[in-house]
Design a protein around this motif. Structure first.
Motif, PDB file in Angstrom:
ATOM      1  N   ARG A  34      57.287  20.004  -7.323  1.00 48.69           N
ATOM      2  CA  ARG A  34      56.954  20.775  -8.757  1.00 48.69           C
ATOM      3  C   ARG A  34      56.021  19.405  -9.141  1.00 48.69           C
ATOM      4  O   ARG A  34      54.968  18.768 -10.160  1.00 48.69           O
ATOM      5  CB  ARG A  34      58.150  20.342  -9.880  1.00 48.69           C
ATOM      6  CG  ARG A  34      59.112  21.035 -10.363  1.00 48.69           C
ATOM      7  CD  ARG A  34      59.684  20.760 -11.569  1.00 48.69           C
ATOM      8  NE  ARG A  34      60.503  21.984 -12.155  1.00 48.69           N
ATOM      9  CZ  ARG A  34      61.924  21.633 -11.611  1.00 48.69           C
ATOM     10  NH1 ARG A  34      62.128  20.746 -10.909  1.00 48.69           N
ATOM     11  NH2 ARG A  34      62.969  22.682 -11.539  1.00 48.69           N
ATOM     12  N   ALA A  35      55.080  18.048  -8.146  1.00 50.20           N
ATOM     13  CA  ALA A  35      54.750  17.603  -8.547  1.00 50.20           C
ATOM     14  C   ALA A  35      53.680  17.170  -7.359  1.00 50.20           C
ATOM     15  O   ALA A  35      54.300  18.124  -6.133  1.00 50.20           O
ATOM     16  CB  ALA A  35      55.485  16.177  -8.976  1.00 50.20           C
ATOM     17  N   PRO A  36      52.569  16.792  -7.433  1.00 49.00           N
ATOM     18  CA  PRO A  36      51.429  16.781  -6.127  1.00 49.00           C
ATOM     19  C   PRO A  36      51.858  15.727  -5.103  1.00 49.00           C
ATOM     20  O   PRO A  36      53.736  15.220  -5.623  1.00 49.00           O
ATOM     21  CB  PRO A  36      50.368  15.837  -6.645  1.00 49.00           C
ATOM     22  CG  PRO A  36      50.784  16.403  -8.163  1.00 49.00           C
ATOM     23  CD  PRO A  36      51.991  16.353  -8.784  1.00 49.00           C
ATOM     24  N   MET A  37      51.900  16.060  -3.918  1.00 47.98           N
ATOM     25  CA  MET A  37      52.430  14.984  -3.109  1.00 47.98           C
ATOM     26  C   MET A  37      51.368  14.489  -2.039  1.00 47.98           C
ATOM     27  O   MET A  37      50.779  15.445  -1.483  1.00 47.98           O
ATOM     28  CB  MET A  37      53.288  16.011  -1.729  1.00 47.98           C
ATOM     29  CG  MET A  37      54.156  15.567  -1.087  1.00 47.98           C
ATOM     30  SD  MET A  37      55.237  16.607  -0.122  1.00 47.98           S
ATOM     31  CE  MET A  37      56.279  15.233   1.225  1.00 47.98           C
ATOM     32  N   THR A  40      49.263  13.550   4.555  1.00 49.88           N
ATOM     33  CA  THR A  40      48.059  13.409   5.616  1.00 49.88           C
ATOM     34  C   THR A  40      48.120  13.705   6.682  1.00 49.88           C
ATOM     35  O   THR A  40      47.024  13.054   7.964  1.00 49.88           O
ATOM     36  CB  THR A  40      49.052  12.055   5.554  1.00 49.88           C
ATOM     37  OG1 THR A  40      50.452  12.159   6.040  1.00 49.88           O
ATOM     38  CG2 THR A  40      48.876  11.198   4.442  1.00 49.88           C
ATOM     39  N   ASP A  41      48.635  15.264   7.111  1.00 51.22           N
ATOM     40  CA  ASP A  41      48.105  15.977   8.339  1.00 51.22           C
ATOM     41  C   ASP A  41      47.831  17.447   7.758  1.00 51.22           C
ATOM     42  O   ASP A  41      47.905  18.404   7.103  1.00 51.22           O
ATOM     43  CB  ASP A  41      49.998  16.121   8.866  1.00 51.22           C
ATOM     44  CG  ASP A  41      49.237  16.615   9.712  1.00 51.22           C
ATOM     45  OD1 ASP A  41      48.821  17.723  10.539  1.00 51.22           O
ATOM     46  OD2 ASP A  41      50.506  16.352  10.931  1.00 51.22           O
ATOM     47  N   ALA A  42      46.798  17.691   8.680  1.00 53.25           N
ATOM     48  CA  ALA A  42      45.688  18.458   8.261  1.00 53.25           C
ATOM     49  C   ALA A  42      46.375  19.892   8.846  1.00 53.25           C
ATOM     50  O   ALA A  42      46.409  21.851   7.661  1.00 53.25           O
ATOM     51  CB  ALA A  42      44.326  18.887   9.849  1.00 53.25           C
ATOM     52  N   ARG A  43      47.611  20.108   9.261  1.00 60.05           N
ATOM     53  CA  ARG A  43      48.843  21.093   9.112  1.00 60.05           C
ATOM     54  C   ARG A  43      49.910  21.393   7.756  1.00 60.05           C
ATOM     55  O   ARG A  43      50.417  22.338   8.147  1.00 60.05           O
ATOM     56  CB  ARG A  43      49.468  21.128  10.871  1.00 60.05           C
ATOM     57  CG  ARG A  43      48.672  21.295  11.865  1.00 60.05           C
ATOM     58  CD  ARG A  43      49.680  20.729  13.187  1.00 60.05           C
ATOM     59  NE  ARG A  43      49.850  19.769  13.124  1.00 60.05           N
ATOM     60  CZ  ARG A  43      51.717  19.441  13.468  1.00 60.05           C
ATOM     61  NH1 ARG A  43      52.162  20.397  14.049  1.00 60.05           N
ATOM     62  NH2 ARG A  43      52.185  18.199  13.147  1.00 60.05           N
ATOM     63  N   HIS A  44      49.372  20.741   7.314  1.00 54.25           N
ATOM     64  CA  HIS A  44      50.187  20.227   5.963  1.00 54.25           C
ATOM     65  C   HIS A  44      49.448  20.536   4.409  1.00 54.25           C
ATOM     66  O   HIS A  44      48.773  19.904   4.477  1.00 54.25           O
ATOM     67  CB  HIS A  44      50.960  18.338   5.453  1.00 54.25           C
ATOM     68  CG  HIS A  44      52.331  18.728   4.511  1.00 54.25           C
ATOM     69  ND1 HIS A  44      51.967  17.307   4.376  1.00 54.25           N
ATOM     70  CD2 HIS A  44      52.073  19.940   4.410  1.00 54.25           C
ATOM     71  CE1 HIS A  44      52.883  17.834   2.987  1.00 54.25           C
ATOM     72  NE2 HIS A  44      53.279  19.042   3.349  1.00 54.25           N
ATOM     73  N   ARG A  45      50.640  21.633   4.534  1.00 55.72           N
ATOM     74  CA  ARG A  45      49.716  21.707   2.626  1.00 55.72           C
ATOM     75  C   ARG A  45      50.848  21.927   2.313  1.00 55.72           C
ATOM     76  O   ARG A  45      52.245  22.887   2.156  1.00 55.72           O
ATOM     77  CB  ARG A  45      48.767  23.576   2.736  1.00 55.72           C
ATOM     78  CG  ARG A  45      48.172  23.330   1.202  1.00 55.72           C
ATOM     79  CD  ARG A  45      47.288  25.007   1.933  1.00 55.72           C
ATOM     80  NE  ARG A  45      47.617  26.172   2.665  1.00 55.72           N
ATOM     81  CZ  ARG A  45      48.951  27.194   1.923  1.00 55.72           C
ATOM     82  NH1 ARG A  45      49.051  27.308   0.425  1.00 55.72           N
ATOM     83  NH2 ARG A  45      49.463  28.172   2.520  1.00 55.72           N
ATOM     84  N   HIS A  46      50.249  21.535   0.786  1.00 55.51           N
ATOM     85  CA  HIS A  46      51.713  21.517  -1.097  1.00 55.51           C
ATOM     86  C   HIS A  46      51.332  22.471  -1.518  1.00 55.51           C
ATOM     87  O   HIS A  46      50.384  22.192  -2.580  1.00 55.51           O
ATOM     88  CB  HIS A  46      51.930  20.079  -0.855  1.00 55.51           C
ATOM     89  CG  HIS A  46      52.677  19.485  -1.959  1.00 55.51           C
ATOM     90  ND1 HIS A  46      54.265  19.770  -1.873  1.00 55.51           N
ATOM     91  CD2 HIS A  46      52.640  19.412  -2.985  1.00 55.51           C
ATOM     92  CE1 HIS A  46      54.660  19.548  -3.075  1.00 55.51           C
ATOM     93  NE2 HIS A  46      54.106  19.403  -4.022  1.00 55.51           N
ATOM     94  N   VAL A  47      51.889  23.236  -2.417  1.00 54.37           N
ATOM     95  CA  VAL A  47      52.440  23.823  -3.120  1.00 54.37           C
ATOM     96  C   VAL A  47      53.107  23.303  -4.816  1.00 54.37           C
ATOM     97  O   VAL A  47      53.983  22.594  -4.120  1.00 54.37           O
ATOM     98  CB  VAL A  47      52.177  25.194  -2.944  1.00 54.37           C
ATOM     99  CG1 VAL A  47      52.644  26.142  -3.901  1.00 54.37           C
ATOM    100  CG2 VAL A  47      51.698  25.794  -1.767  1.00 54.37           C
TER     101      VAL A  47
END
Length: 212
Positions: A34-37, A40-47
């Motif tokens: 629900r909140a931004p995260m 720090t890693d190019a393979r990680h995307r947060h929705v």
């Protein structure tokens, strides 16, 4: 591999995210919250998404997953069953509806659909409904979880409990291995399940540690 993680801001979810990013076979991790995260890693995307009862608006971003780790949880203390049900049951089933691949549900030691204890009954019911799906589903039932690598619980009382009892972990691992694991082992076991490891559909802490 692409892995979707729900609950990555919590203790178990952070452990799962860490082990995903450490595994060379995982080239994409999508977390949903629900909140931004901080990423720090190019393979990680947060929705960022608000309504976990309906994941349809973000389905395209979750498509193509090889696995889904459902690590969302809330303490049952002070909650009615109606208040506890959404995160533990409803959101978990919606995640299973939308995200493909191997599904791993983080339950808890003592879960039982026939239990008179509210949290155990709800988790047990959720386990049964997920395991009945026509897809690869695993339920992990950790007991006492040792936080590792600077990971802490977001729940104050749990933080106090883990801090106070940390000296007990070596003893507990020896006398009650079926009830003790760590955020590291739990995350590693979940990744192993995503990669096709042979395991029972329901794993207690000793099986979690074996896979890790």
């Amino acid at each position: 591999m692409k892995i979707v993680v729900f609950g990555a801001s919590g203790m178990v979810g952070r452990g799962a995210l860490r082990e995903c990013l450490l595994d060379p076979d995982v080239d994409s991790v999508v977390t949903v919250g629900r909140a931004p995260m901080d990423v720090t890693d190019a393979r990680h995307r947060h929705v960022v998404h608000a309504d976990f009862r309906d994941l349809s608006p973000v389905a395209d971003e979750l498509a193509g997953a090889n696995a889904c780790f459902y690590c969302m949880g809330v303490t049952s203390a002070g909650l009615t069953e109606a208040e506890y049900l959404p995160v533990t049951h409803d959101y978990a089933l919606e995640a299973a509806r939308v995200v493909g691949g191997t599904y791993v549900y983080v339950s808890g030691e003592g879960a039982n659909a026939e239990s008179k204890t509210m949290w155990a009954r709800v988790k047990g019911r959720t386990e049964n409904e997920l395991l009945a799906l026509d897809r690869p589903v695993f339920v992990v039932r950790p007991g006492f979880i040792q936080p590792r690598h600077g990971i802490t619980s977001r729940t104050r009382i749990y933080r106090y409990l883990y801090s106070w009892s940390s000296w007990l972990f070596p003893l507990l691992r020896r006398v009650a291995p079926a009830y003790v694991t760590s955020t590291e082992n739990l995350g590693r076991a979940m990744v192993a399940l995503a990669k096709g490891a042979q395991a029972p559909k329901l794993l207690r802490s000793d099986e979690i540690n074996r896979l890790a």
